[in-house]
Design a protein around this motif. Structure first.
Motif, mmCIF file in Angstrom:
data_model
loop_
_atom_site.group_PDB
_atom_site.id
_atom_site.type_symbol
_atom_site.label_atom_id
_atom_site.label_comp_id
_atom_site.label_asym_id
_atom_site.label_seq_id
_atom_site.Cartn_x
_atom_site.Cartn_y
_atom_site.Cartn_z
ATOM 1 N N ALA A 1 144.971 37.035 71.141
ATOM 2 C CA ALA A 1 144.560 38.318 71.707
ATOM 3 C C ALA A 1 145.792 39.210 71.789
ATOM 4 C CB ALA A 1 143.970 38.099 73.089
ATOM 5 N N VAL A 2 145.706 40.416 71.215
ATOM 6 C CA VAL A 2 146.876 41.299 71.129
ATOM 7 C C VAL A 2 146.544 42.730 71.528
ATOM 8 C CG1 VAL A 2 148.070 39.976 69.328
ATOM 9 C CG2 VAL A 2 146.442 41.742 68.670
ATOM 10 N N ILE A 3 147.608 43.453 71.811
ATOM 11 C CA ILE A 3 147.550 44.906 71.976
ATOM 12 C C ILE A 3 148.519 45.474 70.953
ATOM 13 C CG2 ILE A 3 147.946 46.857 73.508
ATOM 14 C CD1 ILE A 3 147.409 44.921 75.855
ATOM 15 N N VAL A 4 148.030 46.353 70.096
ATOM 16 C CA VAL A 4 148.836 46.941 69.028
ATOM 17 C C VAL A 4 148.961 48.439 69.290
ATOM 18 C CG1 VAL A 4 148.981 47.388 66.548
ATOM 19 C CG2 VAL A 4 148.022 45.224 67.365
ATOM 20 N N VAL A 5 150.183 48.932 69.258
ATOM 21 C CA VAL A 5 150.457 50.361 69.401
ATOM 22 C C VAL A 5 151.158 50.817 68.128
ATOM 23 C CG1 VAL A 5 151.673 52.122 70.734
ATOM 24 C CG2 VAL A 5 150.686 50.136 71.905
#
Length: 165
Positions: free
Chosen positions: A73-77
């Motif tokens: 599970a990731v958050i990509v900016v």
């Protein structure tokens, strides 16, 4: 100029690929962001999905390559753009791509242990560069100021304020 910023919360759905493009290293993977919505009966049903290819360049390659993989599970900016190409049959296609500026684990859906990237210490006989402190045990000016959190309280200056203050 005219870049479109984006933040995507999702899951890595492909095995990441690490390769060289010219003289630069690239770490590339696909991310899926799936929504859900509550029905009138109170149950959940799948909503829309977004799939994007994430491209990591530069210093981001090391951290992402060492810590993340398929299923995480990731958050990509980063900045989003459309990549256009022709497929094997000659049809014109496009795909959504993100040039990542930051990638990290989604701590709402996973547990992570953070390992800071440490700078090598200068040689003992080398003179300190401008902006560096040469006192024993003290961090250099370009080190992370949050490193003081990890320090032994007995090593902190007498003027330090305890966290409970």
């Amino acid at each position: 100029m005219f870049e479109t910023p984006i933040t995507v919360v999702g899951t890595i759905v492909t095995n990441p690929e690490r390769r060289w493009v010219g003289d630069q290293e690239l770490f590339k993977f696909r991310v899926a962001s799936n929504s859900r919505r509550r029905t009138a009966e109170g149950t959940w049903e799948p909503g829309n999905s977004l799939y994007a290819t994430v491209n990591c360049w530069g210093r981001l390659v090391t951290g992402v390559g060492a810590g993340l993989g398929k299923g995480d599970a990731v958050i990509v900016v980063g900045n989003v753009y459309t990549s256009e190409y022709e497929d094997r049959d000659g049809n014109r296609r496009s795909s959504l791509e993100i040039r990542a500026t930051s990638v990290g684990p989604d701590l709402a859906r996973t547990i992570a242990r953070i390992e800071k990237r440490r700078h090598p210490e200068p040689a003992a006989d080398a003179a300190p560069a401008e902006g560096e402190v040469s006192a024993e045990g003290h961090d250099r000016a370009d080190d992370d100021p949050d490193d003081a959190i990890d320090a032994d309280p007995s090593e902190l200056d007498d003027e330090a304020i305890p966290l409970s203050a």
